[in-house]
Scaffold this motif. Sequence first.
Motif, short mmCIF file in Angstrom:
data_model
loop_
_atom_site.label_atom_id
_atom_site.label_comp_id
_atom_site.label_asym_id
_atom_site.label_seq_id
_atom_site.Cartn_x
_atom_site.Cartn_y
_atom_site.Cartn_z
N LEU A 131 0.85 -1.37 0.04
CA LEU A 131 0.10 0.08 0.00
C LEU A 131 0.75 1.24 0.17
O LEU A 131 1.69 1.31 0.90
CB LEU A 131 -0.78 0.07 1.27
N SER A 132 0.63 1.87 -0.97
CA SER A 132 1.62 3.28 -1.38
C SER A 132 0.71 4.43 -1.37
O SER A 132 -0.23 4.77 -2.22
CB SER A 132 2.22 3.19 -2.47
N HIS A 133 1.27 5.38 -0.15
CA HIS A 133 0.35 6.75 0.00
C HIS A 133 0.85 7.66 -0.95
O HIS A 133 1.77 7.53 -1.89
CB HIS A 133 0.60 7.18 1.38
N GLY A 134 0.09 8.72 -1.19
CA GLY A 134 0.30 9.89 -1.95
C GLY A 134 1.30 10.93 -1.58
O GLY A 134 2.03 10.60 -0.48
N LEU A 135 1.61 12.08 -2.39
CA LEU A 135 2.73 12.85 -2.21
C LEU A 135 2.51 13.47 -0.93
O LEU A 135 3.65 13.51 -0.22
CB LEU A 135 2.93 13.84 -3.38
N GLU A 136 1.55 13.96 -0.58
CA GLU A 136 1.41 14.88 0.72
C GLU A 136 0.72 14.16 1.74
O GLU A 136 0.14 14.70 2.96
CB GLU A 136 0.57 16.17 0.46
N SER A 137 0.61 12.86 1.71
CA SER A 137 -0.23 12.00 2.77
C SER A 137 0.93 11.27 3.47
O SER A 137 2.30 11.45 3.23
CB SER A 137 -1.48 11.38 2.17
N GLY A 138 0.42 10.12 4.14
CA GLY A 138 1.51 9.40 4.69
C GLY A 138 0.85 7.82 5.08
O GLY A 138 -0.60 7.45 4.62
N PRO A 139 1.34 7.10 5.84
CA PRO A 139 0.83 5.56 6.03
C PRO A 139 -0.45 5.68 6.98
O PRO A 139 -1.21 4.68 6.80
CB PRO A 139 2.00 5.10 6.90
N GLY A 140 -0.80 6.69 7.62
CA GLY A 140 -1.79 6.79 8.39
C GLY A 140 -2.92 7.48 7.79
O GLY A 140 -4.19 7.53 8.25
N ALA A 141 -2.78 7.82 6.37
CA ALA A 141 -3.90 8.32 5.49
C ALA A 141 -5.20 7.55 5.60
O ALA A 141 -5.20 6.02 5.77
CB ALA A 141 -3.50 8.76 4.16
N LEU A 142 -6.54 8.23 5.46
CA LEU A 142 -7.69 7.50 5.15
C LEU A 142 -7.74 6.40 4.45
O LEU A 142 -7.96 5.11 4.74
CB LEU A 142 -8.72 8.30 5.21
N LYS A 143 -7.40 6.56 3.02
CA LYS A 143 -7.50 5.33 2.15
C LYS A 143 -6.60 4.46 2.31
O LYS A 143 -6.78 3.00 2.61
CB LYS A 143 -7.39 6.02 1.01
N VAL A 144 -5.24 4.49 2.80
CA VAL A 144 -4.51 3.71 3.25
C VAL A 144 -4.70 2.65 4.26
O VAL A 144 -4.82 1.53 4.23
CB VAL A 144 -3.00 4.22 3.48
N GLN A 145 -5.47 3.16 5.33
CA GLN A 145 -5.68 2.66 6.46
C GLN A 145 -7.02 1.81 5.99
O GLN A 145 -7.06 0.73 6.57
CB GLN A 145 -5.88 3.47 7.57
N ALA A 146 -7.75 2.32 5.34
CA ALA A 146 -9.01 1.55 4.94
C ALA A 146 -8.93 0.33 4.05
O ALA A 146 -9.51 -0.61 4.21
CB ALA A 146 -9.96 2.50 4.28
N LEU A 147 -7.89 0.56 3.22
CA LEU A 147 -7.50 -0.46 2.31
C LEU A 147 -6.78 -1.70 3.28
O LEU A 147 -6.92 -2.83 2.95
CB LEU A 147 -6.66 -0.18 1.22
#
Length: 175
Positions: A6-22
């Motif tokens: 799971l890879s987050h976007g430029l300005e987010s991080g590993p705790g981002a909503l979509k990453v955590q939901a996936l």
Amino acid sequence: MITVYLSHGLESGPGALKVQALKSIAGQLDDVEPVILDYRQLPDPLDRLAHLRHTLHERGDDPACCVMAGASLGGWLSAMLSAEHAMLGCFLLAPALGLADYPETFPVLKARATHIIHGWQDDVVPPAPVIEYARDQHLSLRLVDDDHRLHASLTVILDDFERFLRHCQTLTRYS
């Protein structure tokens, strides 16, 4: 066992909503292991790609049993690695494709299964190049009435992701 990177976007991080939901969806399925990458200290896309390559190599995962999933720049990273290796799957959310300032704008994917979700209202990564990309490579594409963050489409994303992972599980059983 399927490993989902799971890879987050430029300005987010590993705790981002979509990453955590996936991660939550992947973690609920048998024989699926989610791995969340952290690129926050690596602003350059090529450095992030090198980190993803290194992680895959260091873990010793077989690309044929891996799903690359990412949003925005993370989608670009997932696509780039899926162009280098015959991955099991590639799941892209508003992927940063067709952007002139990226080193490669239209990588040819080798993944066995690919699904893209993109917002019609995306003003960061316009939908037209992504539509062209999906059309040229005959990739599954869902367009939603949402912006680049895709937060209004989270339920659709998670439903599609679960179906996608189950499909990938089926591919591993019959290969």
